[in-house]
Motif scaffolding. Structure first.
Motif, PDB file in Angstrom:
ATOM      1  N   ASN A  22     -12.411 -34.081 -35.464  1.00 49.64           N
ATOM      2  CA  ASN A  22     -12.389 -34.675 -34.124  1.00 49.64           C
ATOM      3  C   ASN A  22     -12.632 -36.176 -34.222  1.00 49.64           C
ATOM      4  O   ASN A  22     -13.703 -36.616 -34.634  1.00 49.64           O
ATOM      5  N   LEU A  23     -11.625 -36.949 -33.830  1.00 47.98           N
ATOM      6  CA  LEU A  23     -11.743 -38.405 -33.878  1.00 47.98           C
ATOM      7  C   LEU A  23     -12.601 -38.951 -32.742  1.00 47.98           C
ATOM      8  O   LEU A  23     -13.013 -40.107 -32.768  1.00 47.98           O
ATOM      9  N   HIS A  24     -12.856 -38.111 -31.732  1.00 50.26           N
ATOM     10  CA  HIS A  24     -13.643 -38.537 -30.569  1.00 50.26           C
ATOM     11  C   HIS A  24     -14.865 -37.633 -30.441  1.00 50.26           C
ATOM     12  O   HIS A  24     -14.910 -36.747 -29.585  1.00 50.26           O
TER      13      HIS A  24
ATOM     14  N   ASN B 229     -21.103 -36.490 -35.625  1.00 44.46           N
ATOM     15  CA  ASN B 229     -19.832 -35.787 -35.431  1.00 44.46           C
ATOM     16  C   ASN B 229     -19.994 -34.349 -35.908  1.00 44.46           C
ATOM     17  O   ASN B 229     -20.139 -34.102 -37.105  1.00 44.46           O
ATOM     18  N   ASP B 230     -19.976 -33.411 -34.975  1.00 46.29           N
ATOM     19  CA  ASP B 230     -20.164 -32.008 -35.355  1.00 46.29           C
ATOM     20  C   ASP B 230     -18.855 -31.324 -35.727  1.00 46.29           C
ATOM     21  O   ASP B 230     -18.838 -30.147 -36.082  1.00 46.29           O
TER      22      ASP B 230
ATOM     23  N   SER C 197      -7.840 -47.290 -25.176  1.00 45.67           N
ATOM     24  CA  SER C 197      -7.664 -46.243 -26.175  1.00 45.67           C
ATOM     25  C   SER C 197      -6.628 -46.648 -27.213  1.00 45.67           C
ATOM     26  O   SER C 197      -5.557 -47.161 -26.884  1.00 45.67           O
ATOM     27  N   GLY C 198      -6.971 -46.416 -28.479  1.00 47.29           N
ATOM     28  CA  GLY C 198      -6.034 -46.666 -29.565  1.00 47.29           C
ATOM     29  C   GLY C 198      -5.825 -48.117 -29.929  1.00 47.29           C
ATOM     30  O   GLY C 198      -4.980 -48.431 -30.776  1.00 47.29           O
TER      31      GLY C 198
ATOM     32  N   TYR D 281     -14.629 -38.655 -40.482  1.00 44.63           N
ATOM     33  CA  TYR D 281     -13.410 -38.038 -39.943  1.00 44.63           C
ATOM     34  C   TYR D 281     -12.416 -37.884 -41.086  1.00 44.63           C
ATOM     35  O   TYR D 281     -12.371 -38.698 -42.007  1.00 44.63           O
ATOM     36  N   TYR D 282     -11.592 -36.840 -41.008  1.00 44.88           N
ATOM     37  CA  TYR D 282     -10.615 -36.574 -42.067  1.00 44.88           C
ATOM     38  C   TYR D 282      -9.379 -37.460 -41.919  1.00 44.88           C
ATOM     39  O   TYR D 282      -8.280 -36.985 -41.627  1.00 44.88           O
ATOM     40  N   TYR D 283      -9.548 -38.745 -42.152  1.00 46.48           N
ATOM     41  CA  TYR D 283      -8.412 -39.666 -42.090  1.00 46.48           C
ATOM     42  C   TYR D 283      -7.367 -39.339 -43.153  1.00 46.48           C
ATOM     43  O   TYR D 283      -6.170 -39.549 -42.943  1.00 46.48           O
TER      44      TYR D 283
END
Length: 480
Positions: A347-349, A342-343, A208-209, A301-303
């Motif tokens: 959410n990054l995951h 991605n709904d 992770s990460g 995703y909202y980076y």
């Protein structure tokens, strides 16, 4: 060499099962229940006392070797045919090791960061899509599972211990093993098993990460003129490569699956060079320059809403998507698109890992197993300016282009020579898309899905989404 020597020492220390005597020892990836790769020679290796004679027996074959002065030995099994019948695998020296229920089929190694690590137990908590209520993959844990799908998990926590570094091979019928395993990896294996009718072994080594750099050996960066010019990131210490990838080699596999990029999203074309370094190093480790490498384009995703020392705008992610697509210039690679998976863009995951696994399997079935199937959504190929419109041509249209929801096409923008993009109208015309706007009478360029929250509805009729793109100023990358 930075921490190379310490990581190498750890890898070697954890590579083999501990023993008090100079007995025959196998790497931990060799256990009962394992899957051996069909259709190619299979290396078997280990350690013993120097000069000790080793005999390996499996599937009617007997191979012998003598341990060298450092105690290392290796034999090569001849090409094996796939079989669901489990057989004993015997290695004999001063001691005898017998592994049971060993089958032959297809073996893949999946790696990356948290979205590859995303476990089946989390999959069970996903909200069921309305269209899948009757046979939802969310309920996969409640169904019987094929004993011909075998799982091998390289545990992140074991980096810090000298005990059970690599877990044993487990059947997908073992609830506890499956619950903790990669959802994307499992659903990939399930699709392959269904289509090929052979056992499938899936190895997962993900953290992770994690950025891409520590998954490749430090030397590949120092040896590359590109990185000597641009500088080498401090993350490029090889710690995950030396402790989680290298110890698996040369265990025979069919190819690699990669789901990573979130931790490197602010990279520009340098990421392609990192991908090239990683892919080449893994192929070199397995001594096979043509091993397939299939990967996942990260989701919307909202980076730009994250706290970061880098400047991130809504256009930073599509620029990285373009970077990921450029890596397809590396031979024998493939990529799946996930703009529709991605709904919740906060959410990054995202859920729907079953579809990630299925799309990776489609890619493998088409490119590695020569199945005549559609494996990709539409990919921009070329443009032609026709008066006040731009005509776009696509590859991978399958049965034809379509709007997934039947509504007008979304997320197209158009610009003139001034480079100012405005929202555009886009209409499907056969296997082409015609783009225009009353605000742009002399168009010069088109962008599609050029925003971090873009979830466009252009698909092919086979149900696969179109890849984001821009016709102007695409990045340039040439693998060395």
């Amino acid at each position: 060499m930075r921490n190379y020597k310490s990581y190498l020492f750890l890898a070697l220390a954890l590579f083999f099962v501990p023993t008090l005597h100079a007995e025959v020892v196998l790497p931990r990836v060799f256990t009962s229940g394992m899957v051996l790769q069909q259709g190619q020679p299979v290396p078997v290796w280990g350690t013993a006392a120097a000069g000790e004679q080793i005999t390996v027996q499996f599937a009617g074959q007997t191979k012998k070797a003598v341990a060298d002065t450092s105690g290392k030995w290796q034999v090569m099994l001849d090409v094996l045919k796939a079989t669901v019948k489990g057989r004993d695998f015997t290695v004999q020296g001063t001691n005898t090791i017998v592994l049971h229920d060993v089958v032959v089929g297809e073996v893949w190694l999946c790696s990356g960061q948290s979205n590859m690590l995303y476990e089946m137990r989390k999959n069970s908590k996903v909200r069921k899509p309305d269209s899948l209520d009757k046979n939802s993959p969310v309920d996969e844990m409640d169904r019987p599972h094929s004993p011909d799908i075998r799982l091998f998990w390289v545990n992140q926590k074991n980096l810090k211990t000298t005990g059970n570094y690599l877990a044993k091979w487990e059947s997908a019928t073992q609830d506890s093993a499956l619950r903790s395993f990669s959802a994307a990896g499992y659903f990939f294996a399930k699709k392959l098993n269904q289509e090929l009718k052979v056992p499938v072994g899936i190895i997962c080594a993900a953290i992770s990460g994690s950025a891409i750099e520590p998954w490749a050996p430090y030397e590949v960066f120092t040896a590359d003129p590109y990185f000597r010019l641009t500088g080498i990131n401090s993350k490029a210490d090889g710690k995950f490569y030396h402790t989680m990838i290298e110890p698996l080699a040369p265990f025979a596999i069919k190819g690699f699956l990669w789901y990573q990029g979130e931790a490197n999203m602010t990279d520009d074309v340098i990421y392609d060079h990192k991908m090239n370094a990683l892919i080449n190093s893994w192929r070199k480790t397995w001594n096979d320059a043509a091993l397939p490498f299939y990967y996942v384009e990260i989701v919307p995703y909202y980076y730009s809403q994250m706290k970061s020392t880098a400047v991130i705008t809504p256009e930073s992610l599509p620029a990285f998507w373009e970077v990921q697509q450029a890596a397809l210039k590396i031979p024998n690679t493939g990529m799946i698109i996930t703009t529709d998976l991605n709904d919740d863009i906060h959410n990054l995951h995202p859920p729907y890992k079953w579809e990630v696994g299925r799309r990776l399997a489609l890619l493998a079935l088409a490119k590695s197993y020569n199945k005549n199937i559609v494996y990709s959504g539409p990919v921009y190929q070329s443009m032609a300016i026709k008066g006040s419109t731009i005509e776009l041509t696509f590859a991978n249209v399958g049965k034809g282009l379509a709007s997934k929801d039947g509504k007008p096409l979304t997320w197209f923008s158009i610009a003139g020579a001034d480079g100012k993009f405005v929202k555009a109208d886009a209409v499907i015309d056969g296997n082409k898309v015609i783009v225009s706007s009353p605000e742009v009478t002399n168009p010069a360029a088109v962008r599609f899905a050029w925003s971090e929250d873009a979830q466009p509805n252009l698909f092919n009729k086979d149900g696969l989404p179109a890849a984001p793109f821009r016709t102007n100023n695409p990045i340039k990358f040439s693998p060395n």
